[in-house]
Structure formats: C-alpha cells, structure tokens
Design an enzyme around this catalytic site. Structure first.
Site, PDB file in Angstrom:
ATOM      1  N   TYR A 115      46.570 -13.458 -30.552  1.00 39.48           N
ATOM      2  CA  TYR A 115      46.774 -13.432 -31.862  1.00 39.48           C
ATOM      3  C   TYR A 115      45.719 -13.702 -32.752  1.00 39.48           C
ATOM      4  O   TYR A 115      44.741 -14.302 -32.177  1.00 39.48           O
ATOM      5  CB  TYR A 115      48.238 -14.432 -32.342  1.00 39.48           C
ATOM      6  CG  TYR A 115      47.619 -15.871 -32.576  1.00 39.48           C
ATOM      7  CD1 TYR A 115      47.502 -16.307 -34.014  1.00 39.48           C
ATOM      8  CD2 TYR A 115      47.475 -16.843 -31.725  1.00 39.48           C
ATOM      9  CE1 TYR A 115      47.119 -17.526 -34.585  1.00 39.48           C
ATOM     10  CE2 TYR A 115      47.124 -17.965 -32.237  1.00 39.48           C
ATOM     11  CZ  TYR A 115      46.867 -18.561 -33.639  1.00 39.48           C
ATOM     12  OH  TYR A 115      46.672 -19.806 -33.913  1.00 39.48           O
ATOM     13  N   PHE A 207      51.898 -25.670 -32.882  1.00 39.74           N
ATOM     14  CA  PHE A 207      52.319 -24.848 -31.379  1.00 39.74           C
ATOM     15  C   PHE A 207      51.101 -24.697 -30.719  1.00 39.74           C
ATOM     16  O   PHE A 207      51.335 -24.762 -29.341  1.00 39.74           O
ATOM     17  CB  PHE A 207      52.925 -23.526 -32.139  1.00 39.74           C
ATOM     18  CG  PHE A 207      53.041 -22.497 -31.051  1.00 39.74           C
ATOM     19  CD1 PHE A 207      54.453 -22.433 -30.156  1.00 39.74           C
ATOM     20  CD2 PHE A 207      52.209 -21.437 -30.514  1.00 39.74           C
ATOM     21  CE1 PHE A 207      54.419 -21.487 -29.413  1.00 39.74           C
ATOM     22  CE2 PHE A 207      52.376 -20.251 -29.696  1.00 39.74           C
ATOM     23  CZ  PHE A 207      53.621 -20.628 -29.018  1.00 39.74           C
ATOM     24  N   ASP A 208      49.868 -23.990 -31.264  1.00 35.87           N
ATOM     25  CA  ASP A 208      48.607 -23.706 -30.650  1.00 35.87           C
ATOM     26  C   ASP A 208      48.124 -25.025 -29.726  1.00 35.87           C
ATOM     27  O   ASP A 208      47.903 -24.895 -28.473  1.00 35.87           O
ATOM     28  CB  ASP A 208      47.691 -23.536 -31.644  1.00 35.87           C
ATOM     29  CG  ASP A 208      47.889 -22.391 -32.402  1.00 35.87           C
ATOM     30  OD1 ASP A 208      48.970 -22.138 -33.071  1.00 35.87           O
ATOM     31  OD2 ASP A 208      46.935 -21.444 -32.545  1.00 35.87           O
ATOM     32  N   THR A 209      48.026 -26.423 -30.356  1.00 29.69           N
ATOM     33  CA  THR A 209      47.889 -27.399 -29.624  1.00 29.69           C
ATOM     34  C   THR A 209      48.562 -27.627 -28.459  1.00 29.69           C
ATOM     35  O   THR A 209      48.150 -28.016 -27.399  1.00 29.69           O
ATOM     36  CB  THR A 209      47.662 -28.537 -30.616  1.00 29.69           C
ATOM     37  OG1 THR A 209      46.625 -28.235 -31.599  1.00 29.69           O
ATOM     38  CG2 THR A 209      47.063 -29.637 -29.935  1.00 29.69           C
TER      39      THR A 209
END
Length: 453
Positions: A115, A207-209
C-alpha cells in the site's frame, strides 16, 4: 480485471480470475486507501499506473480502497476502474485506513500485497526494491523508511520531531527494531499478512505499527528500504489526535506482550540462534547484579569523594563492590554455594577489579584532561561509561574462566543437577557363572569416568 465493490465486503461482480503467471511471475496488488481525496486521486492513480506499467517486471493490480468518503472520491474511483485495465475500486461504509487495508488484503489473491498513500509522497523508484525481497522469499514484510541511512526527506521540523520521538518510544518501550513505523509505503507476502491480520486489533492509523510489532514478535523478517520522501503540505492528518491514538495503541500492545497474548498463528522464518548452554539463565541474573553493583559503586564514590580525590575514591569503591559482585554472581548467576574455593574465586575476580579499575581510572583521567574544570557531577557519568565496558569483560571472564563448568565439575557445592540413574553393570563377556560375579578383568559402568556436563 476491473472490479467494483459497492457494499461493504460484498463484490458487485465475481472476483477476477487469477492471472496466468506462467509459473514464474508473481502478482503484486497495490492498495491506495482514500478518504475524501477527490482532488488528487485521478492524477495520482494515473501516475502510479503508468510507472508500474513501465517499470515493474511483474503483473500488478491497483486497488482504490475508499473508506467512507463523503465527496466525489468514489465517483472518481469508479471512473478510473472503468478506464484503466489494472485498476479496481472497493468502497467501505466506515472510516479507517487499517480497516480498508484489512478488507482488501484479507481477500487478495496476489502473491504480494502493498500500500502507499494517495499523495505519492514517496518516490516510486523505491517500489521495486520494496517488493523484490518479498517475491524472492528473502523477507516477509518490507517498509519504506525515512529515518534510516540513505533516505532523503523534505518536511517541516514539527512533523520530523514527532516522527522521531514516536519511533524512539517504540524502540525503548516495546523493543521495536524497525526504524520507521509510520511511512505510508509498505508491502508483505500475502500468506504472511493474512495470518497476522486476525491478531491485529487497530482499524485506523496504528494498524501499521501493530502489524509490524506483531511480525517482529513472531520472528518474521522485516526489510527496510531507504526512501526519498517529500511532505504533502495538504495533509489533513490530525497529528495530536493520531499521536494520542498511537499512545493508547502502544499501551494496549504492551499489555498483550506482557500477558503473552501478542501472538499469531505463523511460524518464525527460521529458528533463532540459540545462546550457549546456560547463558539464557545467567544473563538476567548477571544484569541485575551488575545494575545493583554499579549503583552501589556510584553512591560509595560520591560519598568518598567528599574526603578524598577522585582516583582514590574510585579505587576504594570499586574494591568493595567487586567483592560483593563476585560473591553475588558466584551464588546467583553460576549457582555455586559453600566456602570451598571461594577465596580463590575472589582472587581470580580481582583480575576483573583491575580491568574495571584501569577502565574507570582512564575514563576519569580522560575527563579531567579534556575538561580541566569539569564539574564533579560529570565524574559519575564517566564511571558509568567505563563500567559498561568492564561489565562485559567481567561476564566473559567469569563464564569462560572463573566459573567455567570444567573447573566446577568436582565442586561439591555446585548446584547443577547431577544424574540420579542407578549405576548399571555391564554384562560379563565369555563364560562364567550366570548368577555370580563377572569374571576378573571385566569392566563395569561404575568404573567409567563421570560424564562431563
């Protein structure tokens, strides 16, 4: 390859057939999550499509994931999907970048999912280095990093400071080893990310972390790519709200780590290197004793410094704490009790005292030579730095020499477990009385040397 999804989680048409990879090529799906991005969406997707078409040596698909836009973003996404063969559009009824990525990635048929932010702040030349180690199988996840050597970043000081403080907090509080959790430029092998997603709770910016921390916790390999990145001046991210959400997310993840619940059903890439025998038990005990000894020496040094010079105060405080350190490590780190050989081991521990004395004295001398008028408050700092090096040497000497297992083998007070199996007698060789003693000269297991540990 077009596909429009008009209801949350429900496709308007059957999924596109899996592409024919010819047994060699891998499909890469790039997700562009958007919310009210009508002004930049068309230009960004067209630019991304043209770049991948010209430069990516693998089949690709671009998925626009519209999470609850209220402007004409969805209309623009539909138009792009109808016009560009490798673009599709998905619409969700609820906001959240994490929610959009979860929805697309969890149902993807691609080999690699990625993404990037719609503003394309990251130079697209980094995309092939991002996905290549995933396609080759070298790594499990890959992230673009603005904070590693080789990156080139243009952004304001406020966001720079916030980003660096956030990633520093991740490394110190949660032991993260990656450098940049927030860069909107990431990819993963699809089977890996689909195994991780059920254990990721956040639906928005954290969310990424959380995904990266979970991957690291499960022993997966994260590849970092230095990127060229230019800040988007039109960014509408609420920095304060996002920072508070991130802190709450870190607290939640920290609790899950402490309780052992931060796991996912995916095996580590390979077994982690094992520590030498006994070291996993010895290191924590040695570290605790070392911290206590260092604090004790600093307090004693400061006290003695009021009545004597720095070098003498350092020597006296080091003698006292070295004796206590050796005795504590003897008992708690290496499991040796009793008084036998204790004096000899203290004498051998004296060598570590000499090493520590040389390093700490050298540190104090260097401090006063470099800054003749230095405050006394700087002297403990010099001692801490010198003691750090001395501590490493002390542990290696204790493990490899003073308390080495071969030297403790016949030590009656060693607490290492010994075998409780009964001594077995070897069967007699040749003829003899079946119920009597073995013939003369027959060896028994009792005659064998005690096995070493």
């Amino acid at each position: 390859m077009n596909q429009l999804v008009t209801e949350r989680g429900t496709p308007a048409a059957p999924p596109p057939p899996a592409p024919d990879h010819g047994g060699r090529e891998r499909l890469v799906e790039v997700v562009v999550p958007v919310h009210n991005e009508e002004r930049v969406l068309a230009a960004s997707v067209e630019r991304l499509h043209a770049y991948l078409d010209d430069n990516l040596p693998y089949p690709f698909r671009i998925t626009i994931a519209d999470n609850a836009s209220t402007d004409t973003t969805w209309w623009v996404a539909e138009e792009l999907a109808a016009r560009l063969a490798r673009v599709r559009a998905v619409r969700l009824d609820l906001k959240g970048r994490g929610r959009a990525l979860r929805h697309v990635w969890s149902s993807s048929d691609a080999d690699v999912v990625a993404y990037m932010d719609v503003d394309l702040s990251t130079d697209l030349d980094a995309f092939l280095p991002l996905v290549a180690p995933l396609i080759s199988g070298h790594s499990d996840l890959a992230i673009g990093s603005r904070l590693t050597r080789g990156s080139a970043v243009v952004r304001g000081p406020r966001r720079e400071v916030i980003s660096r403080c956030y990633n520093l907090l991740l490394r110190t509080a949660l032991a993260a080893r990656f450098t940049d959790a927030q860069c909107g430029f990431k990819a993963a092998r699809t089977e890996i990310v689909q195994a991780l997603l059920p254990s990721v709770q956040d639906q928005e910016w954290f969310f990424d972390t959380e995904l990266l921390l979970l991957a690291e916790r499960n022993g997966l390999r994260i590849h970092e790519v230095p990127v060229d990145w230019v800040d988007d001046p039109d960014s509408r991210v609420d920095v304060v709200r996002t920072a508070l959400d991130d802190l709450r997310g870190m607290t939640r993840v920290g609790r899950r780590m402490l309780t052992g619940a931060f796991r996912a059903p995916v095996g580590a890439r390979r077994p982690r290197p094992e520590l030498p025998a006994g070291m996993s038990r010895q290191l924590p005990a040695f570290a605790v004793i070392g911290i206590v000894s260092t604090i004790a020496q600093l307090l004693l040094f400061v006290l003695l410094r009021t009545v004597m010079g720095p070098l003498l105060a350092n020597a006296v405080s080091l003698v006292v704490t070295t004796i206590g350190n050796t005795a504590a490590n003897r008992r708690f780190t290496f499991g040796v009790t009793g008084s036998e050989r204790a004096f000899r081991q203290q004498l051998e521990g004296g060598l570590t005292f000499l090493i520590g004395l040389a390093l700490s004295t050298g540190g104090l001398a260097l401090l006063h030579a470099a800054a003749p008028g230095a405050s006394r408050a700087l002297e403990p700092a010099a001692l801490v730095a010198a003691n750090g090096a001395a501590t490493l040497v002390r542990f290696l000497l204790m493990r490899a020499w003073i308390f080495h297992p071969r030297r403790l083998r016949h030590h009656p007070a060693a607490t290492e477990p010994t075998s409780t199996e009964p001594t077995a007698t070897a069967e007699p060789v040749g003829t003899g009385d079946p119920g009597g003693a073995p013939p003369a000269g027959t060896a028994t297991m009792a005659d064998a040397e005690e096995p070493t540990r």
